[in-house]
Design an enzyme around this catalytic site. Sequence first.
Site, PDB file in Angstrom:
ATOM      1  N   ARG A   1      -6.270 -11.533  11.653  1.00  0.00           N
ATOM      2  CA  ARG A   1      -5.785 -10.885  10.829  1.00  0.00           C
ATOM      3  C   ARG A   1      -6.568 -10.326   9.700  1.00  0.00           C
ATOM      4  O   ARG A   1      -7.214 -11.207   9.009  1.00  0.00           O
ATOM      5  CB  ARG A   1      -4.724 -11.995   9.883  1.00  0.00           C
ATOM      6  CG  ARG A   1      -3.922 -11.317   8.769  1.00  0.00           C
ATOM      7  CD  ARG A   1      -2.913 -12.295   8.244  1.00  0.00           C
ATOM      8  NE  ARG A   1      -1.921 -11.871   7.596  1.00  0.00           N
ATOM      9  CZ  ARG A   1      -0.602 -11.263   8.006  1.00  0.00           C
ATOM     10  NH1 ARG A   1      -0.333 -11.501   9.369  1.00  0.00           N
ATOM     11  NH2 ARG A   1       0.402 -11.087   7.272  1.00  0.00           N
TER      12      ARG A   1
ATOM     13  N   CYS B   1       0.867  -1.332   0.165  1.00  0.00           N
ATOM     14  CA  CYS B   1      -0.118   0.059  -0.068  1.00  0.00           C
ATOM     15  C   CYS B   1       0.974   1.313  -0.145  1.00  0.00           C
ATOM     16  O   CYS B   1       1.851   1.470   0.876  1.00  0.00           O
ATOM     17  CB  CYS B   1      -0.833  -0.117   1.182  1.00  0.00           C
ATOM     18  SG  CYS B   1      -1.872   1.472   1.495  1.00  0.00           S
TER      19      CYS B   1
ATOM     20  N   GLU C   1      -4.708  -8.345  -2.711  1.00  0.00           N
ATOM     21  CA  GLU C   1      -4.817  -8.595  -1.353  1.00  0.00           C
ATOM     22  C   GLU C   1      -3.983  -7.465  -0.553  1.00  0.00           C
ATOM     23  O   GLU C   1      -2.979  -7.207  -1.265  1.00  0.00           O
ATOM     24  CB  GLU C   1      -4.493  -9.856  -0.602  1.00  0.00           C
ATOM     25  CG  GLU C   1      -4.648  -9.736   1.195  1.00  0.00           C
ATOM     26  CD  GLU C   1      -3.144  -9.738   1.586  1.00  0.00           C
ATOM     27  OE1 GLU C   1      -3.247 -10.150   2.990  1.00  0.00           O
ATOM     28  OE2 GLU C   1      -2.159  -9.317   1.176  1.00  0.00           O
TER      29      GLU C   1
ATOM     30  N   ARG D   1      -7.646  -8.329   6.519  1.00  0.00           N
ATOM     31  CA  ARG D   1      -7.021  -7.776   5.281  1.00  0.00           C
ATOM     32  C   ARG D   1      -8.401  -7.417   4.312  1.00  0.00           C
ATOM     33  O   ARG D   1      -9.595  -7.995   4.321  1.00  0.00           O
ATOM     34  CB  ARG D   1      -6.231  -8.966   4.611  1.00  0.00           C
ATOM     35  CG  ARG D   1      -4.918  -9.032   5.376  1.00  0.00           C
ATOM     36  CD  ARG D   1      -4.036  -7.811   5.293  1.00  0.00           C
ATOM     37  NE  ARG D   1      -2.817  -8.165   5.755  1.00  0.00           N
ATOM     38  CZ  ARG D   1      -2.423  -7.933   7.171  1.00  0.00           C
ATOM     39  NH1 ARG D   1      -3.644  -7.611   7.904  1.00  0.00           N
ATOM     40  NH2 ARG D   1      -1.371  -8.253   7.734  1.00  0.00           N
TER      41      ARG D   1
END
Length: 341
Positions: free
Chosen positions: A163, A81, A119, A165
Amino acid sequence: MITIQKKSLKKYSFIDLFAGIGGFHLALESLGAKCVFASEWDKFAANTYENNFHLKPFGDITQIDEKKIPRHDILCGGFPCQAFSVSGKQKGFEDTRGTLFFDIARIVNHHKPKVLFLENVKNLAKHDAGRTLKTIINTLEDLEYSVFTKVFNTSNFDLPQNRERVYIVAFHNSLDSHYFKFPIPPNNPVCLEQILESDPSDAKVIERDDIEIKKNYKVSTSLFSERELLNKPIQIGKVNKGGQGERIYHPLGHAITLSAYGGGAGSKTGLYLVNGKVRKLSPRECARVQGFPDNYILSSSNVQTYKQFGNCVSVNVLQYILVQISEVLRLNEISKNNVIV
């Protein structure tokens, strides 16, 4: 990894960008798809990838000519990102220049694969007040794709790790994508204790005077039959002041999010009270909470292994989404051949 009997993607090829150690590769291969190209700039991750898949990833994706990449049906990748310097100015493809997403866009622009499967960290959805994700979606739509996004937690897909995502699935407009739906998380009760090794020698044990365990913590059998209580980390103590990497968790809960760069006594894995000892997870246990099989070959360096699993994707989540993707492809094939279901 979940067990998938049907090789529903055996007719399809894929490329693995920002490949890491091959989470996407494992998931796609489990449904029968064939990898025709991979790219990973980190030499240690690339070495682990090659050891397992016998395919040497190309290096820096920014230096690879899209015309030299083989034709493929599916493009996948867990791209970093980055801030888009001109995001929000509605320039589409041009808005992504200077970012690694631009390299995805230029490859897509040239090859027009049937499906994109990406992802990223959950924060991507909120990054730059949502303009970063909006720019990504707008860019893909300009490239003639229908885009779907969803935030999932690994904890809800049969893996004991918290987690979250964001997952991005895009279908070329030549396909009818109205069939697509993200999977409903199975949310089966699982806990860390189920995947732990028996006294692993490579799991660091913490022995300090400032370890504090909540003595009044009691395990209730009925309590842990409730999936909404089971499928999350359960903090039971701390080291030092209890900051990041200093919290201690119970193995009947879930692991915290594996991290490539976390600090503290429990850096990268968190701390867990196992058989009376406070310790980190072992490298193999990290592989397991990410859905990697036990025959997966780990790096010879534990330092690199922790980093690699902190950076990688959760295989189970990918597999569940890929089942839904494969169904869209199947229905489009039926429609193309004018076959009545």
